[in-house]
Scaffold this motif. Sequence first.
Motif, PDB file in Angstrom:
ATOM      1  N   ASP A 205       0.832  -1.202   0.000  1.00  0.00           N
ATOM      2  CA  ASP A 205       0.000   0.000   0.000  1.00  0.00           C
ATOM      3  C   ASP A 205       0.866   1.252   0.000  1.00  0.00           C
ATOM      4  OD1 ASP A 205      -2.400  -1.365  -0.055  1.00  0.00           O
ATOM      5  OD2 ASP A 205      -2.730  -1.246   2.121  1.00  0.00           O
ATOM      6  N   ARG A 206       1.906   1.264   0.833  1.00  0.00           N
ATOM      7  CA  ARG A 206       2.800   2.425   0.879  1.00  0.00           C
ATOM      8  C   ARG A 206       3.518   2.603  -0.451  1.00  0.00           C
ATOM      9  NH1 ARG A 206       5.404   5.979   4.111  1.00  0.00           N
ATOM     10  NH2 ARG A 206       4.208   5.323   5.947  1.00  0.00           N
ATOM     11  N   PRO A 215      -2.334   8.552  -2.615  1.00  0.00           N
ATOM     12  CA  PRO A 215      -2.809   7.564  -1.628  1.00  0.00           C
ATOM     13  C   PRO A 215      -4.311   7.602  -1.416  1.00  0.00           C
ATOM     14  CG  PRO A 215      -1.573   9.340  -0.578  1.00  0.00           C
ATOM     15  CD  PRO A 215      -1.369   9.499  -2.033  1.00  0.00           C
ATOM     16  N   HIS A 216      -4.936   8.776  -1.598  1.00  0.00           N
ATOM     17  CA  HIS A 216      -6.389   8.859  -1.428  1.00  0.00           C
ATOM     18  C   HIS A 216      -7.115   7.994  -2.454  1.00  0.00           C
ATOM     19  CE1 HIS A 216      -6.167  11.767   1.692  1.00  0.00           C
ATOM     20  NE2 HIS A 216      -5.758  12.771   0.934  1.00  0.00           N
ATOM     21  N   ALA A 268      -6.875   3.707   6.929  1.00  0.00           N
ATOM     22  CA  ALA A 268      -6.344   4.652   7.914  1.00  0.00           C
ATOM     23  C   ALA A 268      -4.850   4.885   7.698  1.00  0.00           C
ATOM     24  CB  ALA A 268      -6.610   4.136   9.322  1.00  0.00           C
ATOM     25  N   ALA A 269      -4.119   3.804   7.402  1.00  0.00           N
ATOM     26  CA  ALA A 269      -2.685   3.942   7.149  1.00  0.00           C
ATOM     27  C   ALA A 269      -2.424   4.790   5.913  1.00  0.00           C
ATOM     28  CB  ALA A 269      -2.046   2.566   6.997  1.00  0.00           C
ATOM     29  N   LEU A 270      -3.258   4.626   4.888  1.00  0.00           N
ATOM     30  CA  LEU A 270      -3.103   5.428   3.674  1.00  0.00           C
ATOM     31  C   LEU A 270      -3.404   6.902   3.947  1.00  0.00           C
ATOM     32  CD1 LEU A 270      -4.658   2.943   1.107  1.00  0.00           C
ATOM     33  CD2 LEU A 270      -2.334   3.870   0.997  1.00  0.00           C
ATOM     34  N   GLN A 271      -4.343   7.181   4.831  1.00  0.00           N
ATOM     35  CA  GLN A 271      -4.603   8.571   5.206  1.00  0.00           C
ATOM     36  C   GLN A 271      -3.374   9.181   5.877  1.00  0.00           C
ATOM     37  OE1 GLN A 271      -7.354  10.044   4.114  1.00  0.00           O
ATOM     38  NE2 GLN A 271      -7.982   8.065   3.295  1.00  0.00           N
ATOM     39  N   ASP A 272      -2.700   8.399   6.715  1.00  0.00           N
ATOM     40  CA  ASP A 272      -1.463   8.887   7.349  1.00  0.00           C
ATOM     41  C   ASP A 272      -0.373   9.123   6.308  1.00  0.00           C
ATOM     42  OD1 ASP A 272      -2.710   8.719   9.813  1.00  0.00           O
ATOM     43  OD2 ASP A 272      -1.891   6.735  10.280  1.00  0.00           O
ATOM     44  N   ALA A 274      -0.846   9.902   3.211  1.00  0.00           N
ATOM     45  CA  ALA A 274      -1.220  11.101   2.470  1.00  0.00           C
ATOM     46  C   ALA A 274      -0.758  12.357   3.197  1.00  0.00           C
ATOM     47  CB  ALA A 274      -2.730  11.132   2.252  1.00  0.00           C
ATOM     48  N   GLN A 275      -0.893  12.356   4.535  1.00  0.00           N
ATOM     49  CA  GLN A 275      -0.431  13.500   5.307  1.00  0.00           C
ATOM     50  C   GLN A 275       1.080  13.635   5.220  1.00  0.00           C
ATOM     51  OE1 GLN A 275      -1.929  13.166   9.305  1.00  0.00           O
ATOM     52  NE2 GLN A 275      -4.017  13.724   8.715  1.00  0.00           N
TER      53      GLN A 275
END
Length: 307
Positions: A205-206, A215-216, A268-272, A274-275
């Motif tokens: 995913d990363r 990532p979104h 949730a990890a993808l949201q992190d 993205a940040q």
Amino acid sequence: MSGMKTTMLLAALTALFMALGYTLGGSGGAVIALLAAAGMNLFTFWNADKIVLRMHDAREVDAGSAPDFYNLVRELAQRAGLPMPRVYIIDQDAPNAFATGRNPENAAVAATTGLLSMLSREEVAGVMAHELGHVKNRDTLIMTMVATIAGAISMLANFGLFFRGSNEENGHGNILASLAAVIVAPFAAMIVQMAISRTREFGADRAGAEISGNPHALASALAKISGRAEMIPNPVAERNPAAAQLYIVPTHVSELFSTHPATEKRIAALQDIAQEMGAPALTAAPRASALSPAPRRRRSALDPHGR
């Protein structure tokens, strides 16, 4: 580390083959099983990708037959610094995708028509970037070998169970064969779960977020397809549950062989991520749903048939 894990996996599967052979045929059966396992390991190393693709009736496409999809994968491979993989489409309603191949130079990626019809171009890019992440992280060899060898072990156990009554003079052997058939599938599943760490999905995913730069979009794709993939029948996974660990999201028959983290945790990890990448925050994070609506082909930005 990857080579050591592959060696350990092959040793464990070979030992399981020998144990089954001994249970079903004594010392002679163990020797036959050892020879069969050695041949299967060698054959699978070179041909596991072909076996998996044939198992799914995947059809190879190119820039002429599916230009949008093929060119998208080529663009992503260039971003990732990878050789161009072979590209396949699977005529199946269940939305899913996977990567296979023993190394980046011999890799292949595949997506179902259900996935291509359901997602936007950006979401398809996120999914295929995830699969190229598996290629880049060199996960594909061990994932593909597990899918083929663990499936063969389960078939051997079922074969022993089916024919357990053929030797009426050896009731003790029949009981052992029955017990072997009952416990071998969960044991093979345990080997799969040890070999295919759930951290591999987070890693892919990363990598996918970095390759696609969005990532979104990958998070949105996971939210859309996870519920549908569990609801729509997948004939390949039903015949060989070990194949389910290849897919980007679990299928409705993959609980025993599940190696995927919860989709909500991946989102949730993808949201992190993205940040970390400085991507604009979403007003509402994607949510995985088991009741996501059926896909509408006319919304697809990538025609799986190349039209």
